[in-house]
Design an enzyme around this catalytic site. Structure first.
Site, PDB file in Angstrom:
ATOM      1  N   CYS A  42       0.844  -1.194   0.000  1.00  0.00           N
ATOM      2  CA  CYS A  42       0.000   0.000   0.000  1.00  0.00           C
ATOM      3  C   CYS A  42       0.888   1.257   0.000  1.00  0.00           C
ATOM      4  CB  CYS A  42      -0.895   0.015   1.234  1.00  0.00           C
ATOM      5  SG  CYS A  42      -2.065   1.405   1.228  1.00  0.00           S
ATOM      6  N   ASP A  44       0.432   3.790   1.693  1.00  0.00           N
ATOM      7  CA  ASP A  44       0.372   4.379   3.039  1.00  0.00           C
ATOM      8  C   ASP A  44       1.767   4.693   3.584  1.00  0.00           C
ATOM      9  OD1 ASP A  44       0.133   4.538   5.996  1.00  0.00           O
ATOM     10  OD2 ASP A  44      -1.939   3.972   5.635  1.00  0.00           O
ATOM     11  N   ARG A  46       2.865   4.825   6.413  1.00  0.00           N
ATOM     12  CA  ARG A  46       3.258   4.053   7.590  1.00  0.00           C
ATOM     13  C   ARG A  46       3.742   2.643   7.249  1.00  0.00           C
ATOM     14  NH1 ARG A  46      -2.460   4.790  10.332  1.00  0.00           N
ATOM     15  NH2 ARG A  46      -2.951   4.339   8.144  1.00  0.00           N
ATOM     16  N   HIS A  98      -2.235  -4.056   4.864  1.00  0.00           N
ATOM     17  CA  HIS A  98      -2.035  -3.674   6.265  1.00  0.00           C
ATOM     18  C   HIS A  98      -3.370  -3.376   6.926  1.00  0.00           C
ATOM     19  CE1 HIS A  98      -2.642   0.782   5.821  1.00  0.00           C
ATOM     20  NE2 HIS A  98      -2.389   0.474   4.570  1.00  0.00           N
ATOM     21  N   CYS A 101      -6.079   0.040   6.879  1.00  0.00           N
ATOM     22  CA  CYS A 101      -5.857   0.620   5.546  1.00  0.00           C
ATOM     23  C   CYS A 101      -7.010   1.561   5.156  1.00  0.00           C
ATOM     24  CB  CYS A 101      -5.735  -0.503   4.519  1.00  0.00           C
ATOM     25  SG  CYS A 101      -5.424   0.085   2.837  1.00  0.00           S
TER      26      CYS A 101
HETATM   27 CO    CO Z   1      -3.430   1.204   2.998  1.00  0.00          CO
END
Ligand code: CO
Length: 212
Positions: A42, A44, A46, A98, A101
């Protein structure tokens, strides 16, 4: 550049620290890359691939998008997979979702999010394929389950791509894995859908789907 001067400073600190630890690090990397792993994760902030699996530059080839989706007509993702498999000869493709998400959450709510709703349709489809498994679950449980099912679905898509099918046909050693990362504890969960051949694809994905 002025506004981001601090980023350049961080870069110089990092580069000199790496050189201190291994003086020929960048020289060696500049000559070639030979990663064993392709990471599809992803976007993302993080969930940074190299840091999570504690590997330095040069060890992981990376493709990231919203909610780690592998679409059969996405030339960007397919080009990454093709280069990784045919040229770099990676031995493992990891699809890593994750928990928590945002893409998964957005796919489960009924709000409008703009252009991205077209991308999220792929995840809504995963939800629809497994609609019966979501009955009676609370919101958190639904989100977690969809994170996991989405990973399994995208593993299937990677395996069904012409690139991976051809690699297996010519006898390449190539495995596809499905993992989910916990933002809350930093730990990876193996979805136990490691697939290394067309036969395993049919055997494992069928049984994995039945388990959920
Ligand atoms: Co995500």
């Amino acid at each position: 550049m002025d506004k981001l001067q601090h980023i350049f400073e961080r870069n110089r600190v990092w580069a000199s620290k790496v050189k201190e630890e291994q003086s020929d690090f960048f020289l060696k990397l500049s000559e070639q890359q030979a990663p064993e792993y392709l990471w599809i994760g992803c976007a993302d902030s993080r969930v940074p691939a190299n840091q999570i699996i504690n590997l330095p530059p040069g060890e992981v080839f990376v493709h990231r998008n919203i909610a780690n989706v592998v679409v059969h007509t996405d030339l960007n993702c397919l080009s990454v997979i093709q280069y990784a498999v045919d040229v770099l000869k990676v031995k493992h493709i990891i699809v890593c979702g994750h928990y928590g998400c945002g893409g998964i959450k957005a796919a489960l709510d009924s709000c409008e999010h703009g252009l991205i709703d077209n991308w999220l349709r792929h995840i809504k489809d995963v939800n629809r394929f497994h609609a019966d498994k979501f009955k009676g679950l609370n919101t958190q449980e639904k989100e977690d389950l969809l994170c996991e099912l989405n990973v399994v679905e995208q593993v299937t898509n990677v395996c069904n791509s012409t690139i991976v099918q051809r690699a297996w046909k010519r006898g390449d050693e190539l495995s596809v894995h499905g993992w989910v990362y916990g933002i809350h504890d930093g730990i990876l969960k193996d979805m136990d859908v490691c697939i290394s051949s067309p036969e395993e694809l049919y055997a494992k994905i069928d049984s994995a789907s039945a388990d959920y």
